[in-house]
Motif scaffolding. Structure first.
Motif: not given
Length: 1002
Positions: A117-131
């Motif tokens: 879950k993104l809310g549980s991620v400690v790291s610095s991450v970003s997502t780009v979805n298929n839209k």
């Protein structure tokens, strides 16, 4: 009496207990994912309208005691899944939840192990979805990432259909080693060629891993960040869905700020350079013909095609049964470039299958096969001759006709066929030469992932992945023999070398990756959640290539290598490498308030000597979910607030496979025998380049409307892999060594705002911004500074890598038209010397990058606008240097309109020196290439489902329009401000594209 009281009390207690038991009950069950039939850990289970609730354990199970008998349903929610409400049953409940495509990006894949879950991620991450990746009008999906992720710089140095973008993350971590991020496709590493071989519509989402907490698990390959690509999958228990999409578009040359002279201006300019032309009879006649017949050729219009077509066809089928899922797609893309002989055709087939053999075994395969046939314009950086169409588009004389012509009695021109020989320029038309050449590039690539997953006991997942990336590349080229000819205008064209030439090159590359992991999840009292991952990985790669050239071909019908008479020595190379790794990751969560993760990786590489072959990389990260604290529970306007911190190390070994070894090569034939020579000195002390990074970040959500993140980071590069110059007395120019250091500091900002969000209308705004400061902290041999030969680049401790270094021009002396420069001490001089070069406080790498955009939807109509920008970025405009050099070029070929302001008389104030002055590449050619670009405009309309589904055949129908690079705001006068380089040389221009399409589901 006491007995009676005791019996009465006992009966009363039993009665109350019986009554209470009749008003409450215990409900148990398990929550499973509908797609994969796997347990959902940490799902919220609640009785609506009450405070009775819990979360599921590591097996997806829940127990709800004291449920009122009046309760009729249970509500289940989980990030990334649709919230559902189901009736309560008496038996142990089995509740299936399905993915919510609207929030799917909130579940991220960090690489090894299960998604989080993104809310549980400690790291610095970003997502780009298929839209964001759908319906892009060009073959590569890298372009769609521009401006979407803070800190991710995506730039294109060419509009060539087969070209790939340049991608860097959070600044420049190295000088001579690669700065390209590591790309992971469905769990296995892939090369950057994936951007043109994979169909963008096959991508589910892309996750960008920025800090060491996320990347250290990848060790030696992750110094420049990691980009994780997840392809689409089918869903178990879902009926088959067939989707067909057709898209057609056109590409055109993008506008640029450099204006060339027209024919009248050029002839006027030539008379300034050569005053004697004003009385030359042939020149006077030529001027009359040009004026009378309106000969005014813009060679960019002749060289570059208008409305170069692009079409794309997609067919996909997805779905699944009770124990299997599938996704199969077929794509064909055909893109013609705007330059002659520039095109790419791609056909790809993707197959993703998963089978749940039983309760403890799951198998799967993800494959992508692609065939590309393409042709590319000559590389302008290495071919600045007029035979290159991109160069000639600028330099071509406007008074030269692109077609042969004859004059009638009145002096009117009768135009004929294309002019293969240009009468005024007295050169072969480069379009003729391009049509004469035959180039053919073909590439067959494969990406194949097999996996086996075993769950022998509760909470334990054993997974094995076998991946293959490979390609076969062939390049064929021939130039048939060209005979001498006479043009209709009477020019006798002598071809110096009439013999033909043929070339063949072949390359085969493969990389096997074997990954084995054991992941164990458990919890204690539904408060302490622990995940442990242990893994091993081996990567074996081999690259084999050879090529040959023959001359002496005399018949255009016989162009095979075997028909040549002059053979050049063939080239042949074989490169092999092996990586072996062991890694560990541990995650701990307490009540979804406090999160800790740690990772460790041991990497071994054949690129280094046994002494330095192994290296260790690590990370430690933590997160505090403040919103989960009791003292924040009454702050209703604050929906989410989390603080992250991480520190760790990653490595870089992207320097070639034999950099530490002394290499031998053949010296050619000597007295009938072949000899050998040393071509590279060895460096047995060569070791890993290491990047340690620290990151602190804040994630927030306010008023259920504003959400985003702020990250501060610092990356320190040590043992930097640099090219060290050698004294030429050694017989070598340079070699790679671990001497150098660098620091990158910066900030990432992401902001999203839901302006309007209701059942009828949706409107959102997003923005991302990165600022990065780079500084060199160490150079080789204790040097404080070093000029890289023939690049115009200087390295100096305390300065940024990429800062332009050249002589500063003070202006033009109005008395004599001579150029005036500053020397190193700030004094004026009319003598040019490279010894006076200084840093000019202008960067070729933009310190400020980002993007912003908005999306609005209403009754099936959706519009999206995305902008990207780069600020404080500069480039040397080498085009201007050539096109504003009257002595070197202007006597034969065209110049810019600026040259009409050239100094000619004493007292004239201008920035263009006299024609007699030699032009040098000083800071006057350093242009501000900052830009703001309307990257994408898309408009789509989804026909009403009620109307579509009446046919009982169609499921949905969408019609869309996409525009790319529609507007660019910049002061740069070249074709394109995007490239990140110190000097741009007649680059293949970027394009403006328009496309329309339709997507239908059955």
């Amino acid at each position: 009496m006491e007995k009676k009281i005791f019996l009465f009390t006992l009966c009363l207690f039993m009665g109350v207990s019986w009554a209470f038991s009749q008003t409450t009950r215990t409900v148990t069950g398990v929550v499973l994912s509908k797609e994969e039939n796997e347990p959902i850990i940490g799902a919220s289970v609640l009785i609506p309208g009450t405070t009775v609730g819990t979360i599921t354990n590591v097996n997806g199970e829940f127990v709800l005691p004291n449920v009122p008998t009046t309760a009729k349903s249970i509500q289940v929610s989980y990030i990334g899944m649709k919230t559902i409400e189901v009736p309560i049953t008496d038996n142990k409940m089995r509740i299936f939840v399905e993915s919510d495509t609207e929030t799917l990006e909130e579940v991220v894949v960090l690489g090894y192990g299960s998604a989080k879950k993104l809310g549980s991620v400690v790291s610095s991450v970003s997502t780009v979805n298929n839209k964001k990746l759908k319906n892009i009008p060009n073959a590569s999906f890298a372009d769609a990432l521009q401006g979407q992720v803070a800190g991710l710089s995506v730039s294109s140095s060419s509009g060539e259909p087969s070209s790939t973008a340049n991608i860097r993350l959070r600044g420049m971590s190295s000088i001579n080693a690669s700065i390209t991020p590591l790309y992971i496709l469905d769990g296995a590493p892939v090369s950057q060629v994936i951007f043109t071989t994979m169909n963008p519509d096959d991508i589910e989402n892309i996750t960008v891993l920025k800090d060491a907490s996320a990347t250290a698990i990848y060790g030696s390959r992750a110094a420049n960040g990691v980009i994780v690509i997840t392809s689409k999958k089918g869903k178990m228990g879902e009926k088959a869905q067939v989707t067909l999409k057709a898209q057609y578009g056109v590409s055109n040359l993008i506008d640029n700020g450099m204006k060339m002279m027209n024919s009248q201006e050029y002839m006027q300019f030539r008379e300034i350079l050569e005053p004697k032309l004003a009385t030359d009879k042939d020149w006077i006649k030529h001027k009359q013909v040009v004026k009378q017949n309106n000969i005014d050729t813009d060679w960019a219009d002749e060289v570059y095609r208008n409305n170069a077509p692009t079409y794309n066809l997609d067919l996909s089928v997805s779905g699944g049964g009770n124990n299997n899922s599938y996704y199969i797609s077929l794509n064909h893309n055909n893109t013609e470039g705007i330059a002659p002989t520039s095109e790419m055709r791609r056909t790809s087939l993707r197959t993703n299958l998963e089978i749940r053999a039983n309760n403890w075994l799951k198998l799967g395969i993800n494959s992508n096969l692609a065939f590309q046939k393409y042709n590319a314009n000559p590389d302008v950086s290495s071919d600045l001759s007029l035979s290159n169409p991109a160069t000639f588009a600028r330099l071509g004389r406007p008074d030269d006709s692109p077609r042969y012509y004859q004059l009638d009695e009145k002096g009117n021109a009768i135009f004929g066929d294309r002019a293969d020989y240009l009468h005024e320029s007295q050169i072969l038309n480069p379009l003729y030469m391009e049509s004469y050449r035959d180039r053919d590039r073909r590439n067959f690539s494969v990406n194949l992932n097999l996996f086996e997953e075993i769950r022998p006991v509760k909470g334990l997942i054993l997974r094995a992945v076998q991946a293959l990336e490979g390609f076969d590349y062939t390049y064929s080229s021939n130039v048939p023999p060209i005979a001498n000819f006479t043009t209709p205008m009477g020019d006798v064209v002598q071809i110096n070398d009439a013999k033909g030439q043929a070339r063949e090159n072949f390359q085969r590359f493969y990389r096997f990756t074997f990954t084995n992991t054991a992941e164990y999840k458990f919890h204690v009292e539904n408060k302490h959640f622990v995940t442990l991952l242990l893994g091993q990985e081996s990567i074996i790669s081999k690259d084999n290539s050879f090529g040959t050239i023959v001359d002496g071909l005399t018949d255009s019908r016989l162009m095979l290598l075997s028909n040549g008479t002059e053979y050049m020595p063939p080239s042949h190379s074989v490169v092999e490498s092996v990586f072996n790794s062991y890694f560990f990751r541990g995650d701990y969560t307490f009540k979804e308030k406090y999160y800790i993760d740690a990772s460790y990786r041991l990497d071994g590489s054949s690129r280094f000597t046994p002494k330095y072959r192994w290296a260790e990389f690590y990370s430690l990260g933590a997160k505090w979910n403040l919103k989960a604290e009791n003292f924040m529970s009454n702050v209703n306007w604050l929906n989410d607030l989390g603080i992250r911190i991480s520190y760790g190390s990653t490595g870089n070994s992207s320097i070639g496979d034999y950099a530490y070894q002394s290499l031998l090569a053949s010296s050619g034939a000597y007295e009938g025998e072949s000899g050998t020579v040393i071509i590279q000195p060895g460096n047995p002390d060569l070791t890993w380049e290491t990047v340690t990074s620290a990151n602190i970040g804040v994630d927030f959500r306010l008023f259920n409307r504003f959400y985003g993140s702020i990250d501060l980071y610092k990356k320190k590069t040590s043992d930097m892999l640099m090219s060290i110059p050698y004294s030429y007395t050694t017989g070598f120019g340079n070699n790679i060594g671990n001497i150098g250091g660098m620091v990158n500091k910066g900030i990432d900002l992401n902001l999203n705002v839901d302006l309007i969000n209701n059942a009828k209308f949706f409107w959102t705004f997003r923005a991302s911004l990165n600022y990065n400061k780079n500084e060199i902290t160490e150079l080789f041999n204790g040097l404080n500074e070093y000029v890289i030969p023939d690049t115009g680049t200087k390295l100096k401790i305390g300065r940024s890598y990429g800062e332009l270094y050249c002589v500063k021009r003070a202006g033009v002396d109005p008395r004599d038209g001579k150029i005036v420069w500053y020397d190193k001490n700030g004094n004026l001089t009319k003598t040019y010397s490279e010894d006076n070069a200084i840093f000019i406080d202008k960067q070729m790498f933009a310190p400020w990058t980002g993007g912003f955009g908005t999306t609005a939807s209403w009754k099936g109509l959706t519009a999206t606008v995305d902008f990207s920008f780069a600020l404080n970025k500069y480039m040397i405009n080498y085009d201007r240097y050539v096109l504003e050099s009257p002595n070197d070029v202007g006597l034969k070929y065209n110049q810019t309109k600026r040259m009409l302001n050239m100094w000619t008389t004493p007292g004239q104030v201008t920035d263009i020196p006299a024609a007699t002055e030699k032009v040098y590449l000083d800071d006057s050619f350093a242009e501000n290439s900052s830009y703001l670009r309307l990257r994408t405009l898309s408009i789509s309309y989804a026909l009403p489902k009620k109307l579509i589904q009446k046919s009982k055949f169609f499921e949905s129908c969408n019609i869309f329009f996409v525009g790319r690079n529609l507007l660019t705001f910049t002061d740069f006068t070249g074709y394109d401000p995007e490239p990140e380089m110190n000097a741009v040389k007649f680059n293949y221009p970027n394009t403006r594209q328009y496309s329309v399409g339709v997507e239908v589901s059955f």
